[in-house]
Design an enzyme around this catalytic site. Structure first.
Site, PDB file in Angstrom:
ATOM      1  N   ASP A 184       3.619  -3.955  11.197  1.00 36.94           N
ATOM      2  CA  ASP A 184       4.812  -4.322  10.456  1.00 36.94           C
ATOM      3  C   ASP A 184       5.520  -3.019  10.059  1.00 36.94           C
ATOM      4  OD1 ASP A 184       6.607  -5.849   8.804  1.00 36.94           O
ATOM      5  OD2 ASP A 184       5.392  -5.263   7.078  1.00 36.94           O
ATOM      6  N   ASP A 186       8.493  -2.723   7.219  1.00 34.91           N
ATOM      7  CA  ASP A 186       8.849  -2.628   5.811  1.00 34.91           C
ATOM      8  C   ASP A 186       7.607  -2.713   4.919  1.00 34.91           C
ATOM      9  OD1 ASP A 186      12.058  -2.961   5.646  1.00 34.91           O
ATOM     10  OD2 ASP A 186      11.236  -4.124   7.310  1.00 34.91           O
ATOM     11  N   GLU A 193      11.823  -1.843   1.451  1.00 37.05           N
ATOM     12  CA  GLU A 193      12.371  -2.861   2.340  1.00 37.05           C
ATOM     13  C   GLU A 193      13.770  -2.454   2.770  1.00 37.05           C
ATOM     14  OE1 GLU A 193      10.829  -5.823   3.220  1.00 37.05           O
ATOM     15  OE2 GLU A 193       8.987  -5.228   2.165  1.00 37.05           O
ATOM     16  N   ARG A 229      19.543 -13.909   2.823  1.00 39.70           N
ATOM     17  CA  ARG A 229      19.736 -12.524   2.380  1.00 39.70           C
ATOM     18  C   ARG A 229      20.777 -11.801   3.223  1.00 39.70           C
ATOM     19  NH1 ARG A 229      13.901 -10.342   2.837  1.00 39.70           N
ATOM     20  NH2 ARG A 229      13.719 -12.116   4.263  1.00 39.70           N
ATOM     21  N   SER A 272       8.835  -6.370  13.498  1.00 39.29           N
ATOM     22  CA  SER A 272       9.423  -6.396  12.165  1.00 39.29           C
ATOM     23  C   SER A 272      10.359  -7.569  11.965  1.00 39.29           C
ATOM     24  CB  SER A 272      10.192  -5.083  11.926  1.00 39.29           C
ATOM     25  OG  SER A 272      10.882  -5.119  10.698  1.00 39.29           O
ATOM     26  N   GLY A 273      10.337  -8.095  10.750  1.00 40.25           N
ATOM     27  CA  GLY A 273      11.343  -9.064  10.337  1.00 40.25           C
ATOM     28  C   GLY A 273      12.605  -8.369   9.875  1.00 40.25           C
ATOM     29  N   LYS A 317       6.266 -12.934  15.319  1.00 41.65           N
ATOM     30  CA  LYS A 317       5.471 -11.707  15.281  1.00 41.65           C
ATOM     31  C   LYS A 317       4.194 -11.858  16.104  1.00 41.65           C
ATOM     32  CE  LYS A 317       6.921  -9.324  11.104  1.00 41.65           C
ATOM     33  NZ  LYS A 317       6.449  -8.512   9.981  1.00 41.65           N
ATOM     34  N   ASP A 340       1.651  -6.529   5.560  1.00 40.16           N
ATOM     35  CA  ASP A 340       1.505  -6.695   4.108  1.00 40.16           C
ATOM     36  C   ASP A 340       2.013  -8.021   3.581  1.00 40.16           C
ATOM     37  OD1 ASP A 340       4.397  -5.763   2.365  1.00 40.16           O
ATOM     38  OD2 ASP A 340       4.307  -5.873   4.546  1.00 40.16           O
ATOM     39  N   ASN A 343       4.578 -13.311   6.217  1.00 44.51           N
ATOM     40  CA  ASN A 343       5.082 -13.487   7.589  1.00 44.51           C
ATOM     41  C   ASN A 343       4.286 -12.676   8.606  1.00 44.51           C
ATOM     42  OD1 ASN A 343       6.200 -11.055   6.529  1.00 44.51           O
ATOM     43  ND2 ASN A 343       7.764 -11.068   8.123  1.00 44.51           N
TER      44      ASN A 343
END
Length: 406
Positions: A184, A186, A193, A229, A272-273, A317, A340, A343
């Site tokens: 991941d 962030d 983030e 967001r 990554s998201g 992911k 972390d 997701n």
């Protein structure tokens, strides 16, 4: 002449004292003259104190050898103990595993608790190796005699009580093979983030941070929360992405982790998201082989508040991990995933080793192991790579590592 009924089959010779050149060779010259066979051998140096343990076959006149070894040890200022026995020191084949304990600091009470639980489980500690002493203390125990899953359940609970980290992994060849690391980004590879950094340019950082936190705890659907967001970012100039990239700070040890494991042939992927306008540049900077993230839509130099294409969510992911593993040509069991947030859970579960790095409680509870020290390169201790080996490789490449405190 028949062998005496009380004659031992093996001798365990333990030599201790101030470390100096020639100790091991002196002892073995004495053993060589007796024609014994070496069954096992261990040597460590701790604060310039040497401990040498040698298990050998016992000759017919074992008392003569005992006296000779004692004389040899005394001649070089060392103490020696010789124990008679009949065992050949075979390690049990069942339930063989590596237990890595990490603390910053690592109190003796925590080590007592962990070793006590190992003993209570019926397992045996066959060997102990220090992996690092700075900036964290990492110790690896080679353990046998109890199924890995059972031992892991016991030790994870104790680690939580003791405030340290523990990883319990099967002892297998897979640990020494070329592997794929999927990370991941962030709050894992980098600090903070990215979406919140962009939101600062739109004046809505607090609102975005609140939604991000809920999503990472698993309280909100990730795709829904992401679109919510991103909509708040509408109108932010594209130039803000450059400012965000320049302000990004990697987590401590991130460069060391990638640099060291790349030397060993490992492959890396970022999943990554976040947004590929940032993650692709991080991947290029660090020499990471694969990257997948969401894409922010930009029209006339400004963010539109939309993402392009499918969202890289929790399922996405895990799918990316499987795709990268297939491309590298390794099984999923040879993949290490690090994350972390909620997701990341499918990705962590899909990997052979899922590591929760400074993660939310729901993630720590579900992952194979958790690392809560702020150094990303501590993960290498779980792979059997010591701090001394890392620093030696860096020194050979001309990279200077700050000296640890004395």
């Amino acid at each position: 002449m028949s062998e005496q009924p009380d004659a031992p089959k093996t001798l365990l010779i333990t030599v201790t004292g101030k470390d100096r050149p020639g100790v091991t060779s002196t002892i073995f010259r004495t053993l060589a003259r007796a024609g014994v066979e070496v069954i096992d051998l261990e040597q460590i140096v701790l604060r310039r104190r040497l401990v040498l343990g040698v298990l050998v076959t016992a000759p017919r006149d074992w008392k003569k050898l005992r006296d000779q070894v004692q004389d040899a040890a005394e001649s070089i200022g060392m103490s020696v103990e010789i124990e008679r026995g009949t065992g050949d020191n075979r390690t049990r084949r069942e339930g063989r595993c590596h237990v890595t304990v990490i603390g910053s600091p690592l109190p003796a009470s925590a080590v007592a608790a962990m070793t006590g639980r190992i003993a209570d489980s019926g397992a045996n500690i066959d060997r102990i190796v220090r992996m690092a002493r700075y900036p964290v203390t990492a110790i690896e125990f080679h353990v046998s005699g109890v199924p890995v899953e059972r031992l892991r359940a016991i030790l994870v609970k104790e680690a939580v009580r003791s405030g340290i980290d523990v990883a319990v992994q099967p002892a297998s060849l897979l640990r020494h093979s070329m592997r794929l690391i999927v990370m991941d980004v962030d709050s894992t590879l980098i600090q903070g983030e990215v979406i919140e950094m962009i939101a600062a340019h739109a004046g809505c950082e607090a609102e975005v941070a609140r939604v991000t936190e809920a999503a990472m705890r698993g309280e909100l659907d990730f795709e829904q929360s992401l679109r919510q967001r991103v909509a708040l970012l509408k109108g932010v100039p594209e130039s803000a992405l450059e400012e965000v990239y320049e302000s990004i700070q990697l987590n401590p040890g991130a460069r060391t982790l990638v640099r060291t494991l790349r030397r060993l042939g490992y492959r890396f992927a970022l999943v990554s998201g976040g947004f590929n306008q940032i993650t692709d540049r991080i991947a290029a900077e660090l020499g990471i082989h694969y990257a997948q993230a969401n894409q922010l839509e930009v029209v006339d130099g400004h963010l539109t508040g939309e993402v392009i294409g499918e969202v890289v969510d929790r399922a996405g992911k895990a799918a990316a991990l499987r795709r990268f593993a297939a491309d590298v040509g390794v099984p999923e069991s040879a993949v290490i995933a690090i994350g972390d947030g909620a997701n990341d859970l499918d990705m962590l579960n899909a990997a052979g080793l899922g590591i929760a790095y400074n993660a939310k409680p729901v993630v720590q509870a579900a992952a194979d192991t958790a690392v809560n020290v702020p150094y990303l390169d501590a993960i290498m201790y779980l792979l059997g790579i010591s701090r001394e080996e890392i620093e030696a490789a860096d020194a050979a490449a001309g990279i200077v590592t700050p000296a640890p405190p004395v």
